[in-house]
Scaffold this motif. Structure first.
Motif, PDB file in Angstrom:
ATOM      1  N   GLY A 144       0.613  -1.219   0.147  1.00 56.32           N
ATOM      2  CA  GLY A 144       0.001  -0.093   0.026  1.00 56.32           C
ATOM      3  C   GLY A 144       0.903   1.242  -0.131  1.00 56.32           C
ATOM      4  O   GLY A 144       1.751   1.380  -0.632  1.00 56.32           O
ATOM      5  N   ARG A 145       0.510   2.244   0.690  1.00 58.89           N
ATOM      6  CA  ARG A 145       1.222   3.694   1.035  1.00 58.89           C
ATOM      7  C   ARG A 145       2.560   3.539   1.139  1.00 58.89           C
ATOM      8  O   ARG A 145       3.143   2.540   1.875  1.00 58.89           O
ATOM      9  N   ILE A 146       3.120   4.548   0.636  1.00 59.72           N
ATOM     10  CA  ILE A 146       4.624   4.850   0.774  1.00 59.72           C
ATOM     11  C   ILE A 146       4.602   6.159   1.328  1.00 59.72           C
ATOM     12  O   ILE A 146       4.163   7.126   0.986  1.00 59.72           O
ATOM     13  N   VAL A 147       5.517   6.216   2.450  1.00 61.99           N
ATOM     14  CA  VAL A 147       5.780   7.474   3.228  1.00 61.99           C
ATOM     15  C   VAL A 147       7.436   7.704   3.212  1.00 61.99           C
ATOM     16  O   VAL A 147       7.915   6.841   3.992  1.00 61.99           O
ATOM     17  N   TYR A 148       7.742   8.551   2.816  1.00 58.86           N
ATOM     18  CA  TYR A 148       9.495   8.942   2.934  1.00 58.86           C
ATOM     19  C   TYR A 148       9.855  10.238   3.708  1.00 58.86           C
ATOM     20  O   TYR A 148       9.160  11.099   3.406  1.00 58.86           O
TER      21      TYR A 148
ATOM     22  N   VAL B  32       0.080   5.495  -3.615  1.00 63.72           N
ATOM     23  CA  VAL B  32      -0.139   6.352  -2.838  1.00 63.72           C
ATOM     24  C   VAL B  32       1.058   6.742  -1.867  1.00 63.72           C
ATOM     25  O   VAL B  32       1.816   5.994  -1.052  1.00 63.72           O
ATOM     26  N   VAL B  33       1.561   8.057  -2.203  1.00 63.44           N
ATOM     27  CA  VAL B  33       2.925   8.556  -1.633  1.00 63.44           C
ATOM     28  C   VAL B  33       2.670   9.839  -0.990  1.00 63.44           C
ATOM     29  O   VAL B  33       2.225  10.479  -1.545  1.00 63.44           O
ATOM     30  N   ASP B  34       3.514   9.779   0.294  1.00 62.97           N
ATOM     31  CA  ASP B  34       3.714  11.122   0.815  1.00 62.97           C
ATOM     32  C   ASP B  34       5.135  11.363   1.144  1.00 62.97           C
ATOM     33  O   ASP B  34       6.085  10.344   1.554  1.00 62.97           O
ATOM     34  N   GLY B  35       5.542  12.367   0.814  1.00 59.81           N
ATOM     35  CA  GLY B  35       6.870  12.813   1.437  1.00 59.81           C
ATOM     36  C   GLY B  35       7.305  13.998   0.635  1.00 59.81           C
ATOM     37  O   GLY B  35       6.477  14.229  -0.601  1.00 59.81           O
ATOM     38  N   PRO B  36       8.264  14.657   0.748  1.00 64.15           N
ATOM     39  CA  PRO B  36       9.452  14.542   1.873  1.00 64.15           C
ATOM     40  C   PRO B  36       8.683  15.115   2.968  1.00 64.15           C
ATOM     41  O   PRO B  36       7.751  16.011   3.086  1.00 64.15           O
ATOM     42  N   VAL B  37       9.359  14.990   4.252  1.00 62.96           N
ATOM     43  CA  VAL B  37       9.275  15.647   5.336  1.00 62.96           C
ATOM     44  C   VAL B  37      10.421  16.573   5.816  1.00 62.96           C
ATOM     45  O   VAL B  37      11.255  16.054   6.148  1.00 62.96           O
ATOM     46  N   ALA B  38      10.247  18.073   5.924  1.00 60.08           N
ATOM     47  CA  ALA B  38      11.494  18.781   5.756  1.00 60.08           C
ATOM     48  C   ALA B  38      12.432  18.375   6.978  1.00 60.08           C
ATOM     49  O   ALA B  38      13.667  18.457   6.879  1.00 60.08           O
ATOM     50  N   GLU B  39      11.835  18.506   8.160  1.00 57.43           N
ATOM     51  CA  GLU B  39      12.804  18.285   9.465  1.00 57.43           C
ATOM     52  C   GLU B  39      13.478  17.061   9.268  1.00 57.43           C
ATOM     53  O   GLU B  39      14.562  17.072   9.976  1.00 57.43           O
ATOM     54  N   LEU B  40      12.957  15.961   8.890  1.00 59.84           N
ATOM     55  CA  LEU B  40      13.463  14.794   8.742  1.00 59.84           C
ATOM     56  C   LEU B  40      14.659  14.695   7.538  1.00 59.84           C
ATOM     57  O   LEU B  40      15.610  14.039   8.004  1.00 59.84           O
ATOM     58  N   ALA B  41      14.164  15.243   6.529  1.00 57.90           N
ATOM     59  CA  ALA B  41      14.989  15.238   5.456  1.00 57.90           C
ATOM     60  C   ALA B  41      16.604  15.868   5.692  1.00 57.90           C
ATOM     61  O   ALA B  41      17.410  15.371   5.109  1.00 57.90           O
TER      62      ALA B  41
END
Length: 160
Positions: A98-102, A136-145
């Motif tokens: 399913g979903r991918i979050v990076y 279904v993809v979410d990212g990037p996340v600035a603070e973790l990037a």
């Protein structure tokens, strides 16, 4: 949309990327989470031995194919410190996850490595959506990037 729960799993991915780096490997880490929030499987990169297919996202796809029925796979989420490469995206799509979050994108990684003076990859850098039609993809996340960026800088510096 990145939730507080997503951030918990993404932070674990960054921790796993740090563990990979400490073991002399490239800093990537991933976690497979069920629809109910259970961590099903986690891993980090194992490419230092020369087999560059030993990415955690690819290992997760293999594990899921062997341990979960398709319906459970399609509802599971893969969290990862860096956006899937084309090989891992294809594996993800083929096994029906399913979903991918990076935390950080492939484009960010390419830009960081270029700025560091690293040789370009032999494999074309494609976004997940260019490999999997219905991802279904979410990212990037600035603070973790930014944390991931620092890990890649350390990895690059260690190779110099």
């Amino acid at each position: 949309m990145i939730s507080e729960t997503d951030l918990i799993y993404l932070k674990r991915c960054v921790e796993l990327a740090g563990i990979a780096l400490e073991k002399g490997d490239e800093p990537f880490g991933s976690v497979l989470v069920s629809v109910t929030g259970d961590v099903l499987f986690e891993d980090h990169n194992h490419v230092a031995g020369g087999d560059h297919t030993q990415h955690p996202e690819f290992t997760i796809a293999r594990w899921a194919a062997n341990h979960l029925p398709l319906e459970e796979r399609s509802k599971a989420t893969v969290y990862t410190s860096g956006e899937h490469c084309p090989m891992c995206a294809a594996a993800h799509g083929w096994v029906g996850l399913g979903r991918i979050v990076y935390a950080s994108s492939s484009k960010q990684l390419t830009d960081w490595l270029s700025d560091m003076g690293a040789a370009p990859s032999r494999v074309r850098n494609l976004a997940i959506g260019e490999v999997i039609k219905d991802a279904v993809v979410d990212g990037p996340v600035a603070e973790l990037a930014e944390q991931v960026h620092k890990l890649h800088q350390r990895s690059f510096d260690a190779k110099q």
